[in-house]
Write an enzyme that holds these catalytic residues in place. Structure first.
Site, mmCIF file in Angstrom:
data_model
loop_
_atom_site.group_PDB
_atom_site.id
_atom_site.type_symbol
_atom_site.label_atom_id
_atom_site.label_comp_id
_atom_site.label_asym_id
_atom_site.label_seq_id
_atom_site.Cartn_x
_atom_site.Cartn_y
_atom_site.Cartn_z
ATOM 1 N N HIS A 50 0.868 -1.191 0.000
ATOM 2 C CA HIS A 50 0.000 0.000 0.000
ATOM 3 C C HIS A 50 0.895 1.228 0.000
ATOM 4 O O HIS A 50 1.779 1.356 0.850
ATOM 5 C CB HIS A 50 -0.901 -0.012 1.237
ATOM 6 C CG HIS A 50 -1.570 1.303 1.494
ATOM 7 N ND1 HIS A 50 -2.331 1.947 0.533
ATOM 8 C CD2 HIS A 50 -1.579 2.115 2.581
ATOM 9 C CE1 HIS A 50 -2.788 3.091 1.036
ATOM 10 N NE2 HIS A 50 -2.336 3.221 2.270
ATOM 11 N N HIS B 55 1.333 5.695 -0.883
ATOM 12 C CA HIS B 55 0.721 7.001 -1.146
ATOM 13 C C HIS B 55 1.500 7.633 -2.316
ATOM 14 O O HIS B 55 1.828 8.808 -2.289
ATOM 15 C CB HIS B 55 0.798 7.896 0.083
ATOM 16 C CG HIS B 55 0.056 7.370 1.276
ATOM 17 N ND1 HIS B 55 0.101 7.974 2.513
ATOM 18 C CD2 HIS B 55 -0.754 6.292 1.419
ATOM 19 C CE1 HIS B 55 -0.651 7.284 3.372
ATOM 20 N NE2 HIS B 55 -1.167 6.254 2.738
ATOM 21 N N TYR C 284 1.070 -4.227 -20.050
ATOM 22 C CA TYR C 284 1.489 -4.660 -18.711
ATOM 23 C C TYR C 284 0.541 -4.178 -17.627
ATOM 24 O O TYR C 284 0.358 -4.833 -16.610
ATOM 25 C CB TYR C 284 2.938 -4.249 -18.431
ATOM 26 C CG TYR C 284 3.865 -5.248 -19.036
ATOM 27 C CD1 TYR C 284 4.212 -6.406 -18.347
ATOM 28 C CD2 TYR C 284 4.344 -5.079 -20.333
ATOM 29 C CE1 TYR C 284 5.026 -7.358 -18.922
ATOM 30 C CE2 TYR C 284 5.155 -6.030 -20.929
ATOM 31 C CZ TYR C 284 5.498 -7.168 -20.207
ATOM 32 O OH TYR C 284 6.287 -8.116 -20.786
HETATM 33 ZN ZN ZN Z 1 -2.517 4.870 3.480
#
Ligand code: ZN
Length: 212
Positions: free
Chosen positions: A93, A95, A120
């Site tokens: 995960h 940002h 891709y």
């Molecule tokens: Zn986050």
């Protein structure tokens, strides 16, 4: 399969590499790996560029802390992904800037945020749903992810960032990087007359390279 010690080193190396390449900033972003009896996860309030392998969080299958530093506040996102994707062995995960920028656009298709620009992207991400905004770490966010994770290897959290799963740490990282680059291309090409992959080309890629 890698040992836990080797996986701790892999997470540390990947975190450093992502930090060095500007894919994560401050203490944002988290990485996890599924073990046979729980998870390894990056701790809360630590830069991915400065992980200590010995302090990486070890959780049991109920999400309880067994060893290492307290887990990321965003652990529920990871666990939601694993619970719905039995083949997922790792979740990344981020940002990352371009993906977050796309997650803030008001005129995207919430069922499939990015168009099929390259092969891709189709092979590694497929369809990318937008998860409506919830505060980070809020359990309602995990529930919203859970609702989409059964059908998608990756999701994009609105005004927040991507959550990407893979059958290995390498696969999850490659897919997260592919998503970030595709988001960058999408922003570069906004306003241009674009030749996207055709529905037939996308269908053939999905058949030849099915996602796990
Ligand atoms: Zn986050």
């Amino acid at each position: 399969m890698s040992t836990e010690v080797a996986l701790r080193d892999e997470i540390t190396r990947l975190g450093w590499s992502m930090f060095e390449r500007g894919l994560t900033f401050g203490s944002s972003g988290n990485i996890s790996v599924r073990l046979d009896d729980g998870w390894l996860m990056t701790p809360t309030n630590v830069s991915l560029g400065r992980l200590d392998p010995a302090r990486i969080t070890r959780l049991d299958t109920a999400g309880r802390l067994l060893a290492g530093d307290p887990p990321t506040k965003e652990r529920f996102l990871h666990i939601a992904m694993y619970n719905m994707r039995p083949n997922a062995r790792a979740v990344v995960h981020l940002h990352s800037t371009h993906s977050v920028a796309v997650s803030c656009l008001a005129d995207v298709d919430p069922e499939d945020v990015l168009p099929p620009i390259t092969a891709y992207y189709v092979m590694r991400i497929g369809r990318l749903p937008l998860i409506p905004f919830h505060p980070p770490g809020d359990k309602t966010l995990a529930e919203a992810v859970r609702l989409q994770a059964g059908r998608h290897t990756a999701v994009l959290l609105a005004n927040h960032g991507p959550v990407v799963s893979g059958t290995s740490l390498d696969a999850a990282a490659s897919a997260a990087e592919e998503l970030e680059e595709t988001a960058r291309l999408h922003l570069m090409l906004r306003g241009c007359h674009i030749r996207f992959l055709t529905p037939e080309q996308v269908a053939e890629l999905r058949q030849r390279f099915p996602l796990n």
